[in-house]
Scaffold this motif. Structure first.
Motif, PDB file in Angstrom:
ATOM      1  N   PRO A 313      28.492  38.377  70.239  1.00 52.74           N
ATOM      2  CA  PRO A 313      27.330  37.804  69.562  1.00 52.74           C
ATOM      3  C   PRO A 313      27.759  36.858  68.449  1.00 52.74           C
ATOM      4  O   PRO A 313      28.829  36.992  67.881  1.00 52.74           O
ATOM      5  N   THR A 314      26.932  35.868  68.174  1.00 54.00           N
ATOM      6  CA  THR A 314      27.184  35.011  67.022  1.00 54.00           C
ATOM      7  C   THR A 314      27.050  35.835  65.741  1.00 54.00           C
ATOM      8  O   THR A 314      26.128  36.621  65.594  1.00 54.00           O
ATOM      9  N   ARG A 348      35.777  39.950  54.645  1.00 54.34           N
ATOM     10  CA  ARG A 348      36.473  40.626  53.558  1.00 54.34           C
ATOM     11  C   ARG A 348      36.238  42.134  53.554  1.00 54.34           C
ATOM     12  O   ARG A 348      36.946  42.870  52.851  1.00 54.34           O
ATOM     13  N   ASP A 349      35.242  42.611  54.325  1.00 52.62           N
ATOM     14  CA  ASP A 349      35.032  44.052  54.465  1.00 52.62           C
ATOM     15  C   ASP A 349      35.798  44.629  55.643  1.00 52.62           C
ATOM     16  O   ASP A 349      35.696  45.826  55.920  1.00 52.62           O
ATOM     17  N   ASP A 350      36.542  43.775  56.330  1.00 54.74           N
ATOM     18  CA  ASP A 350      37.300  44.207  57.508  1.00 54.74           C
ATOM     19  C   ASP A 350      38.607  43.430  57.534  1.00 54.74           C
ATOM     20  O   ASP A 350      38.848  42.608  58.414  1.00 54.74           O
ATOM     21  N   ARG A 351      39.459  43.691  56.548  1.00 51.54           N
ATOM     22  CA  ARG A 351      40.653  42.863  56.356  1.00 51.54           C
ATOM     23  C   ARG A 351      41.672  43.007  57.481  1.00 51.54           C
ATOM     24  O   ARG A 351      42.487  42.104  57.682  1.00 51.54           O
ATOM     25  N   ASP A 352      41.665  44.111  58.211  1.00 53.38           N
ATOM     26  CA  ASP A 352      42.603  44.250  59.327  1.00 53.38           C
ATOM     27  C   ASP A 352      42.001  43.807  60.660  1.00 53.38           C
ATOM     28  O   ASP A 352      42.662  43.845  61.698  1.00 53.38           O
ATOM     29  N   ARG A 358      36.234  45.331  67.510  1.00 50.43           N
ATOM     30  CA  ARG A 358      35.380  46.298  68.209  1.00 50.43           C
ATOM     31  C   ARG A 358      34.036  45.674  68.570  1.00 50.43           C
ATOM     32  O   ARG A 358      33.518  45.865  69.675  1.00 50.43           O
ATOM     33  N   LEU A 359      33.459  44.901  67.634  1.00 49.76           N
ATOM     34  CA  LEU A 359      32.172  44.268  67.898  1.00 49.76           C
ATOM     35  C   LEU A 359      32.265  43.243  69.026  1.00 49.76           C
ATOM     36  O   LEU A 359      31.267  42.944  69.674  1.00 49.76           O
ATOM     37  N   PRO A 365      41.223  40.153  69.932  1.00 49.59           N
ATOM     38  CA  PRO A 365      42.100  41.113  69.250  1.00 49.59           C
ATOM     39  C   PRO A 365      41.936  41.027  67.744  1.00 49.59           C
ATOM     40  O   PRO A 365      41.447  40.040  67.198  1.00 49.59           O
ATOM     41  N   ALA A 366      42.360  42.064  67.052  1.00 52.07           N
ATOM     42  CA  ALA A 366      42.164  42.152  65.605  1.00 52.07           C
ATOM     43  C   ALA A 366      42.817  40.991  64.860  1.00 52.07           C
ATOM     44  O   ALA A 366      42.300  40.515  63.848  1.00 52.07           O
ATOM     45  N   HIS A 367      43.961  40.494  65.353  1.00 52.97           N
ATOM     46  CA  HIS A 367      44.666  39.441  64.616  1.00 52.97           C
ATOM     47  C   HIS A 367      43.925  38.109  64.629  1.00 52.97           C
ATOM     48  O   HIS A 367      44.287  37.188  63.898  1.00 52.97           O
TER      49      HIS A 367
END
Length: 429
Positions: A313-314, A348-352, A358-359, A365-367
């Motif tokens: 999603p956007t 900034r609430d999900d720095r890693d 997940r969304l 990927p996280a990176h």
């Protein structure tokens, strides 16, 4: 071992040939061409860079050494009246997929100023395609001589994301003021202008529409009210110490192109970008830091085919985190070095980046949602008109890599860590 491919197409070689000819023909001690008792001045520069990465791609096919990194500019300033200055810059720039515009009118502005109280107070106005005053480096970023390194911190000044032209200038006007009292200088600027957000990657950056194979890119038109921008600063002892606050306020409407409307509908994006800057300059060394965040609020952009882009999603509301800390040391007036740590968190609430990954349903990927860049660089002005600069970057994360050059960035096989060396040779007059 990969072979190093240094072949250039003739069309791309032409600017390099011109750079060499310009350097050979110009006098070695020239700093500018002046006419009409100094009321007309002409400056120029020509820079050629090379970029190598061990993984991923930056400014072209950098894993094979890319020469798609060149900047050429011609600047003219004309003082029509004692208080009226007109200046313009024509630019040719090529940085692979991050800048494909080629030749453009970079800026063209008229500046009228009025000194008051024995010139301790100056009020003025600028109009035209005005350079955008933002942070410490944005309005002086167009040539490597005025940058602290080959690349500016990419958490703040987005070159690789194809946002340079949208950030460098806008069509409109600006009011400004300067007040000097002893060793203290205060200033402010306020700008209202139509942004160049149809260039480069600005549309995708503002809409937040993700790009995945099979999904059209965020093509369409942007409109809405003008860009509003303010900057206030304080300088001590002629710039030994600097404090600055900049803020951008943007409200843009997006109209999807016919080919994209099957996937995304029209929408609106509101962006606020505050930036705090500080710098201290001693005789041999300088310390610099900037910290900001980009708050975006999007409405619309609803997906017409959610099954096709399931999990992507956007982003409706998001706040990034952008900062760097930098030190410079001048061994001699001709040779100096820079060390910098540069950080970008897209949320900034999900720095890693794990929650954003997940969304996305694991498709990103996280990176993809952060980048932490440790940079070491050197600069050598080996003649009055020549500069050789080189940076080494060790980067953890891929948040500021360009998807056009890295179409598989969302693949789990993409490297989350990479090293980059970028070098630039520049001539100016």
């Amino acid at each position: 071992m990969r072979s190093i491919n240094l072949k250039l197409r003739l069309g791309k070689a032409a600017p390099m040939i011109f750079c060499s000819a310009l350097a050979l023909l110009a006098p070695m001690d020239a700093s500018a061409k002046e006419f009409l008792d100094g009321n007309v001045k002409v400056y120029g520069f020509a820079s050629q860079g090379a970029t190598y990465t061990d993984h991923n791609q930056v400014f072209g096919t950098s894993r094979d050494v890319s020469l798609d990194f060149r900047e050429m500019g011609l600047i003219t300033s004309v003082k029509l009246l004692p208080n009226l200055l007109i200046s313009a810059q024509g630019l040719y720039r090529d940085t692979g997929a991050s800048d494909t515009q080629g030749t453009r009118l970079d800026f063209a502005q008229a500046d009228y100023s009025v000194p008051l109280f024995d010139s301790s107070l100056v009020l003025g106005a600028r109009g035209g395609r005005v350079k955008i005053p933002f942070g410490l480096y944005n309005d002086t970023r167009d040539v490597v001589w005025t940058r602290p390194s080959v690349l500016l911190p990419q958490s703040i000044y987005f070159d690789t994301l194809a946002l340079r032209q949208a950030m460098i200038a806008a069509d409109g006007g600006m009011l400004y003021g300067r007040y000097t009292h002893g060793d203290h200088r205060f200033g402010w600027e306020f700008m209202a202008a139509e942004p160049q957000d149809s260039t480069g990657g600005a549309t995708g950056f503002l809409t937040g529409i993700p790009h995945v194979p099979g999904l059209p890119k965020s093509e369409g038109s942007l409109g809405g009210r003008p860009l509003l921008l303010g900057r206030a600063f304080y300088e001590w002892m002629g710039g030994r110490g600097k404090l600055m606050f900049s803020i951008v306020d943007l409200d843009r409407d997006f109209s999807a192109s016919p080919g994209q409307s099957a996937f995304y509908q029209n929408g609106n994006t509101k962006v606020t970008y505050p930036l705090f800057s500080a710098q201290y300059n001693a005789e041999k060394w300088s310390l610099t830091a900037e910290y900001g965040w980009i708050s975006s609020d999007r409405s619309g952009y609803s997906t017409a085919n959610t099954a096709f882009i399931q999990g992507l999603p956007t982003w409706k509301q998001n706040t990034s985190e952008n900062f760097y800390v930098q030190g410079e040391y001048r061994f001699t007036p001709e040779f100096w070095a820079v060390l910098r740590y540069d950080v970008l968190h897209l949320n900034r609430d999900d720095r890693d980046g794990r929650e954003m990954s997940r969304l996305s349903g694991g498709l990103a990927p996280a990176h993809r949602f952060y980048a932490r860049d440790l940079t070491a660089g050197v600069r050598w002005s080996f003649a009055r008109n020549f500069l050789l600069a080189s940076d080494y970057h060790y980067v953890n994360g891929t948040a500021w890599l360009n998807e056009a050059e890295n179409p598989n960035l969302s693949s789990p096989e993409t490297s989350s860590h990479f090293s980059m060396v970028t070098t630039m040779l520049s001539f100016r007059f």
